[in-house]
Motif scaffolding. Structure first.
Motif, short mmCIF file in Angstrom:
data_model
loop_
_atom_site.label_atom_id
_atom_site.label_comp_id
_atom_site.label_asym_id
_atom_site.label_seq_id
_atom_site.Cartn_x
_atom_site.Cartn_y
_atom_site.Cartn_z
N UNK A 1 1.72 18.41 40.18
CA UNK A 1 0.68 19.41 40.46
C UNK A 1 1.25 20.78 40.81
N UNK A 2 2.48 20.83 41.37
CA UNK A 2 3.07 22.12 41.74
C UNK A 2 3.73 22.82 40.57
N UNK A 3 3.71 22.19 39.40
CA UNK A 3 4.30 22.81 38.22
C UNK A 3 5.78 22.57 38.05
N UNK A 4 6.38 21.92 39.02
CA UNK A 4 7.82 21.66 38.91
C UNK A 4 8.06 20.47 37.99
N UNK A 5 9.24 20.41 37.35
CA UNK A 5 9.51 19.35 36.39
C UNK A 5 9.35 17.95 36.98
N UNK A 6 8.98 17.01 36.11
CA UNK A 6 8.90 15.62 36.52
C UNK A 6 10.26 14.97 36.53
N UNK A 7 10.29 13.65 36.54
CA UNK A 7 11.53 12.90 36.68
C UNK A 7 12.44 13.08 35.47
N UNK A 8 13.75 12.96 35.71
CA UNK A 8 14.72 12.98 34.62
C UNK A 8 14.52 11.73 33.76
N UNK A 9 14.55 11.91 32.45
CA UNK A 9 14.32 10.77 31.56
C UNK A 9 15.22 10.81 30.33
N UNK A 10 16.38 11.46 30.45
CA UNK A 10 17.33 11.49 29.36
C UNK A 10 18.01 12.84 29.25
N UNK A 11 18.71 13.05 28.15
CA UNK A 11 19.41 14.31 27.92
C UNK A 11 19.31 14.68 26.44
N UNK A 12 19.44 15.96 26.16
CA UNK A 12 19.71 16.38 24.79
C UNK A 12 21.21 16.63 24.69
N UNK A 13 21.76 16.38 23.52
CA UNK A 13 23.20 16.52 23.36
C UNK A 13 23.53 16.92 21.93
N UNK A 14 24.67 17.56 21.80
CA UNK A 14 25.14 17.97 20.48
C UNK A 14 26.43 17.23 20.18
N UNK A 15 26.44 16.48 19.10
CA UNK A 15 27.59 15.68 18.73
C UNK A 15 28.32 16.33 17.56
N UNK A 16 29.61 16.49 17.71
CA UNK A 16 30.44 17.02 16.63
C UNK A 16 31.12 15.83 15.97
N UNK A 17 30.70 15.48 14.78
CA UNK A 17 31.29 14.31 14.14
C UNK A 17 30.62 14.02 12.81
N UNK A 18 30.74 12.79 12.39
CA UNK A 18 30.16 12.40 11.12
C UNK A 18 29.22 11.22 11.33
N UNK A 19 28.22 11.13 10.46
CA UNK A 19 27.32 10.00 10.52
C UNK A 19 26.00 10.34 11.17
N UNK A 20 25.28 9.31 11.58
CA UNK A 20 23.91 9.48 12.07
C UNK A 20 23.84 10.17 13.42
N UNK A 21 24.97 10.27 14.11
CA UNK A 21 24.97 10.91 15.42
C UNK A 21 25.40 12.38 15.36
#
Length: 561
Positions: free
Chosen positions: A183-203
């Motif tokens: 209700x105060x507008x502050x972020x909710x709970x942590x639920x993961x991360x975004x990340x950048x992978x340097x490599x080959x394949x699906x990741x």
């Protein structure tokens, strides 16, 4: 009011993976947390910025502090830690460290770490600055971190095929994902991360790793400064991501500058060669450029005084002599002893034409360790639900204003295990459910990689070894002038990619560091103000910083403990 973006400018995730817990970092804290969690939750994902064995732990020379000698005690270790922390330690956190530390060190042995032994076959113990007892366990003479990393990586490699654990290497974590705000507008709970992978394949490229909890174990902020003993990966990624996500960071102004870093001239940048405190622990002297030993007149413990005392004494002596360095003299300890006790340091110095056994070594203070970080409780919980921190990125309250030598590795061990056990318990009870991430409101940021040297210059001249109101105010102006919209600015050569993301993290960390250093009008531990050179009892508080819903930087005084 200073404002910082709540997220990095980045492409939308092109792939998604899911685990119960996402651990970020592969130093002693990250590896320990991942190995402990593997036995306690169904699925763990370990994300590391480089190769698995590339964390800051590898570079630790001195050792691990723990009361293992029959004539030593946790109470004595606690007393030394409190003195070094200059009145800002959380005594409860220190008690946890010193009482659980010995068991965690013995567990390292069972995990395969090979420490140096004495003639009786027991763990060989030595002494470092600030300690009043021999309680430093070491390996390979001066390669303790490398041996610990080797042992923990080997443990993890042995379970690589386990479906309950996945490792993603060469991945830079961009932002902590958060769920719907309250209700105060502050972020909710942590639920993961975004990340950048340097490599080959699906990741490849930017993706999202979702989890019930996130453990940040990303190391320190060394590359905020022009020169540091930290590896090039230490770009404040964890502390900046936590801040953007809504967590509090504390004690950010307390930066430890190691007194004895190899001096090769003012033009040398990046990771510098550390000459471990253990060399002074074995009896080496500090001399000025006239050959005068000066530390006995500064502190009763002489060269073994706490690091901030030694660093400030060196800076003062350099000012008196007009020199840009002092000298470390270990020649009297004997060539055979030095080669056996400090093989790594000996060889690294030889690469620069300096023989530790016959030459005095030019040294000067350089950034080494960050005592502040993401504020956590005794279980590693940050102030943001679902987000944990361990190791150098965390502010547990153990270090206060100044870390006692060799307390960092044992802190990583102790609090990583505590965090892992707390997470496992909360997962089992359903207290940490999977949540869906939502985009945080507000603008995004990207600082051009070309601005890195500008940021480092401001940090080194403002919140450096010796600070003043004028220098800090100038640094604030310089940092505020850095463009944070490089991805939208006409004519600026910058794009969402690793160098720019790292530089943005450095800019945000430097901004908070400078702001808190300007607010604290006293000198204490790793914070030395030439205009306020003595401690002030009114400042026996922790400064905690956070971002408001619209990105405003807010800093408040918080009681200890």
């Amino acid at each position: 009011m200073t404002r910082l973006a709540r997220r990095l400018a980045a492409p939308a995730p092109g792939w998604t993976t899911e685990a119960d817990v996402v651990v970020v970092g592969s130093g002693i804290a990250g590896l320990s947390a991942a190995l402990e969690l593997r036995n306690r939750v169904p699925r763990v994902l370990l994300v590391t910025k480089g190769a698995l064995a590339s964390g800051s732990t590898v570079w630790a020379q001195g050792g691990v502090a723990a009361a293992l000698h029959p004539e030593d005690s946790p109470a004595a270790h606690l007393a030394d830690t409190l003195v070094a922390g200059a009145g800002l330690c959380d005594p409860r956190a220190v008690e946890v460290l010193v009482t659980e530390g010995p068991a965690r060190v013995r567990e390292l042995v069972t995990r395969g770490a090979v420490f140096d032994l004495d003639a009786a076959g027991d763990l060989a113990l030595t002494r470092e600055g600030g300690h009043h007892a021999d309680r430093i366990v070491h390996a390979g003479g001066d390669a303790t971190g490398a041996e610990i990393s080797r042992a923990l990586v080997a443990q993890l490699e042995a379970v690589r095929t386990d479906p309950g654990i996945e490792v993603i290497e060469h991945a830079l974590v961009l932002d902590v994902l958060t769920s719907a705000p309250g209700p105060d507008g502050r972020p909710g709970a942590a639920c993961g991360v975004t990340l950048h992978v340097i490599g080959e394949g699906s990741r490849d490229g930017v993706g999202a790793a979702l989890g019930r909890a996130v453990v940040l174990a990303t190391g320190g902020i060394g590359q905020v400064f022009r020169s540091s003993t930290n590896p090039v990966q230490a770009t404040a990624d964890g502390i900046a991501a936590a801040l953007r996500a809504g967590a509090r960071v504390g004690d950010v102004e307390f930066v430890q500058f190691h007194p004895t870093v190899l001096w090769l001239g003012s033009g040398v940048l990046g990771q510098l060669t550390l000459v471990s405190e253990a060399v002074r622990g074995e009896g080496a002297y500090l001399l000025d450029t006239d050959g005068v030993r000066f530390m006995p007149g500064v502190h009763p413990m002489a060269e073994l005084a706490p690091r901030d005392v030694v660093a400030h004494a060196i800076v003062g002596r350099m000012a008196q002599t007009g020199a840009d360095h002092v000298l470390l003299d270990a020649r009297h300890l004997g060539a055979d002893f030095l080669r056996a006790r400090f093989p790594t340091i000996h060889d690294r110095l030889l690469e620069h034409g300096i023989d530790l056994t016959t030459d005095v070594v030019p040294v000067a203070p350089a950034q080494h360790y960050h005592s502040g970080g993401v504020v956590t409780d005794l279980s590693g919980r940050s102030t943001l639900s679902g987000l944990y921190a361990a190791g150098e990125v965390a502010c547990t309250g153990v270090h206060g204003a100044n870390r006692l030598a060799s307390n960092s590795l044992v802190e990583g061990l102790v609090f990583a295990q505590r965090a892992a056990r707390d997470i496992a318990s909360r997962v089992a009870t359903g207290e940490l459910p999977h949540r869906d991430p939502v985009e945080r409101p507000g603008g995004d940021a990207l600082v051009a990689a070309a601005a890195r040297s500008r940021i480092q210059r401001a940090a080194s001249s403002g919140p450096g070894v010796v600070r003043t109101a004028e220098g800090l105010a100038t640094a604030q102006v310089e940092l505020a002038a850095v463009r944070t919209d490089a991805h939208r600015a006409a004519g600026v050569v910058a794009a969402p990619q690793s160098a720019e993301w790292e530089t943005t993290n450095l800019h945000q960390a430097a901004t908070v560091l400078t702001a808190t250093a300007l607010l604290r009008t006293e000198s204490r531990g790793g914070h030395f103000r030439a205009d306020f050179p003595v401690p002030d009892e009114a400042w026996r508080v922790r400064l905690e910083s956070s971002l408001t819903a619209d990105g405003g930087l807010r800093t408040e005084r918080a009681p200890l403990g």
